[in-house]
Design a protein around this motif. Sequence first.
Motif, PDB file in Angstrom:
ATOM      1  N   SER A  13       0.832  -1.211   0.000  1.00  0.00           N
ATOM      2  CA  SER A  13       0.000   0.000   0.000  1.00  0.00           C
ATOM      3  C   SER A  13       0.862   1.255   0.000  1.00  0.00           C
ATOM      4  CB  SER A  13      -0.935   0.001   1.211  1.00  0.00           C
ATOM      5  OG  SER A  13      -0.198  -0.091   2.422  1.00  0.00           O
ATOM      6  N   SER A  48      -4.585   0.209  -9.092  1.00  0.00           N
ATOM      7  CA  SER A  48      -5.385  -0.981  -8.829  1.00  0.00           C
ATOM      8  C   SER A  48      -6.041  -1.562 -10.073  1.00  0.00           C
ATOM      9  CB  SER A  48      -6.467  -0.672  -7.790  1.00  0.00           C
ATOM     10  OG  SER A  48      -7.318   0.360  -8.258  1.00  0.00           O
ATOM     11  N   THR A  49      -6.134  -0.770 -11.143  1.00  0.00           N
ATOM     12  CA  THR A  49      -6.789  -1.268 -12.361  1.00  0.00           C
ATOM     13  C   THR A  49      -5.814  -2.023 -13.260  1.00  0.00           C
ATOM     14  OG1 THR A  49      -6.362   0.851 -13.454  1.00  0.00           O
ATOM     15  CG2 THR A  49      -8.505   0.570 -12.356  1.00  0.00           C
ATOM     16  N   ASP A  80      -2.438  -9.232  -4.100  1.00  0.00           N
ATOM     17  CA  ASP A  80      -3.077  -8.308  -3.150  1.00  0.00           C
ATOM     18  C   ASP A  80      -2.286  -7.007  -3.125  1.00  0.00           C
ATOM     19  OD1 ASP A  80      -4.292  -6.946  -1.122  1.00  0.00           O
ATOM     20  OD2 ASP A  80      -3.894  -8.441   0.453  1.00  0.00           O
ATOM     21  N   LEU A  81      -2.807  -6.001  -3.811  1.00  0.00           N
ATOM     22  CA  LEU A  81      -2.087  -4.723  -3.918  1.00  0.00           C
ATOM     23  C   LEU A  81      -2.036  -3.971  -2.604  1.00  0.00           C
ATOM     24  CD1 LEU A  81      -3.321  -3.368  -7.389  1.00  0.00           C
ATOM     25  CD2 LEU A  81      -1.431  -4.922  -6.861  1.00  0.00           C
ATOM     26  N   TYR A  82      -2.778  -4.412  -1.616  1.00  0.00           N
ATOM     27  CA  TYR A  82      -2.785  -3.731  -0.320  1.00  0.00           C
ATOM     28  C   TYR A  82      -2.180  -4.610   0.779  1.00  0.00           C
ATOM     29  CZ  TYR A  82      -5.993  -0.927  -3.041  1.00  0.00           C
ATOM     30  OH  TYR A  82      -6.541  -0.161  -4.032  1.00  0.00           O
TER      31      TYR A  82
END
Length: 583
Positions: free
Chosen positions: A540, A546-547, A561-563
Amino acid sequence: MTTDFLSLDELHCKVHALLETLYPNRDTDELTKACLDAIGPRQNKDVVAPERLWSEKDSLLITYGNSVREAGHKPLDTLQNFLHDNLQNVFSAVHVLPFFPHSSDDGFAVIDYTQVDPELGDWDDINALSHDFKLMADLVINHVSSQSLWFRNYQYGKDPGRGYFVEADPNYDLSNVVRPRTSPLLRKTETAEGIKHVWCTFSHDQVDVDFRNEQVLLEYLRIIGRYLDEGAQWIRLDAVAFLWKELGTNCIHLPQTHDVVKLVRLLTEYKNAHALLISETNVPNRENLTYFGNSNEAHIIYNFSLPPLVIHALLAGDCSYLKSWMMSMPPSPVGCTYLNFTASHDGIGLRPAEGLLSDGELQQMLGTLESFGGRISTRTDAEGNEKPYEANIALFDAFKGTYNGTDKWQVERLICSQTIMLAVEGIPAFYIHTLFATPNDEDKLEATGHNRSINRRNWSLSDLQARIDEPGGPGQRVFDELRRLIRLRSHQPAFHPNATQFTLHIRPEIFAFWRQSMRRTQSIFCIYNLSDQPQEVSLSDLNLISTETWFDLISDQPITDLYGKITLSPYQALWLTNYNEPL
């Protein structure tokens, strides 16, 4: 901008103006014509846009002509065969260190610039290398061997050579002259006109030429023309910072030196629009940057501060100094870029770390390198004090451990250092011994008595092959992984030498920066664990879009999981990207 955007009249005008400043008492019209005649006929009339002078596909190998030997074969033949079999699809360019007849300094005391050392091969061998790779050749422009024809003629008062060397009165105060050695500056020499004292910046076997004599300039322009005609495309200006001497000055980076570099660039580009000048100036960072000029001096400058700062960061497990330097580095000007390296045939230069590492940090690093078998070479400053000038050690052995002592992570630290270098703005350059994880050569050091010999091993082809073929051995692990990483880099537009670079702030153990391609089609987040402990990074903190789909280029693993968080093993590197071009 290359000279191909200039008309011949404009080129004449620019050359004339520089010559008028350098040689105000000469016939500048006649000298302009002489310079164009000296560089020789044009090889092409291409127009080369600045951004197309190099690309992410470019990487450089640095080697001596005899770094790899095989009984019964010319060393240059052996080198070409080894490169063809193992590295032709890895490197785009090869720097063969001075391959001329010489009397000392492993080639940098040149006896004859027009000949290839017969112990290495001949011009046909050099030309053959240039067909497989872009070839970099050394122009040892500051000095020649005391055994050269020029210097012998100087002693007898004959041409060519008479008036070619810098003389000085030994009673004159020369204490403010900057130089990288502890030996006396002046050499007492018998000549036909009596005893003279000639200037020797580096050693008494390397006598400085006098560019205040325009005939010296013309000699070197002829040499450049010969190199280009023999297939060299990149010309390395060795020790160019010391080129012009004026009594009463410190004799380094003088305005006339910069004017000579500008002149050489104009004439080199006139002869070959693809030719590049590389300045070799092992000096503090701010001084080094001046050799870009106004995009009219060197095309490429060595990034001399990178080696000591990368080594410090990996020994200390702390990127604070490396990060501060990177934040202060300007993007390279249009038509220019950096040459990134972490090891070379010389030692690890310490002057480029001045003002970047504290004295305490520097001393701790040097003490650690000495404990790993390294040596420290010194220079004499203006007050007559000896100061550290370079650390002499094989890069593999520089990473035997950390400030806490030796450990099991030597190979991982070496690979991490090269993965940093591959990603930083500029063109990466690998000293051949880094590829093999070559250790210190104590036998050669003892035989020569010269500190630099510790990192100038001559491999027999059979021994080298055994090292890089040994299953699980350091040579095989490093050789295979570095070749893979170099190939991987060559497909990433965000690693174009002039692509955007932005430093990220995470914590001292994590060095991180972001690269973006010039057409903004690719981003790469380069993240490195500089410590011997696992480190956790929160994705994060990177603000990944996120796209888009993200994955790690090095491991070829997707980011799901980008976060979330990623745990990096000791000395692990990540190249997180949103772009994938099939290899």
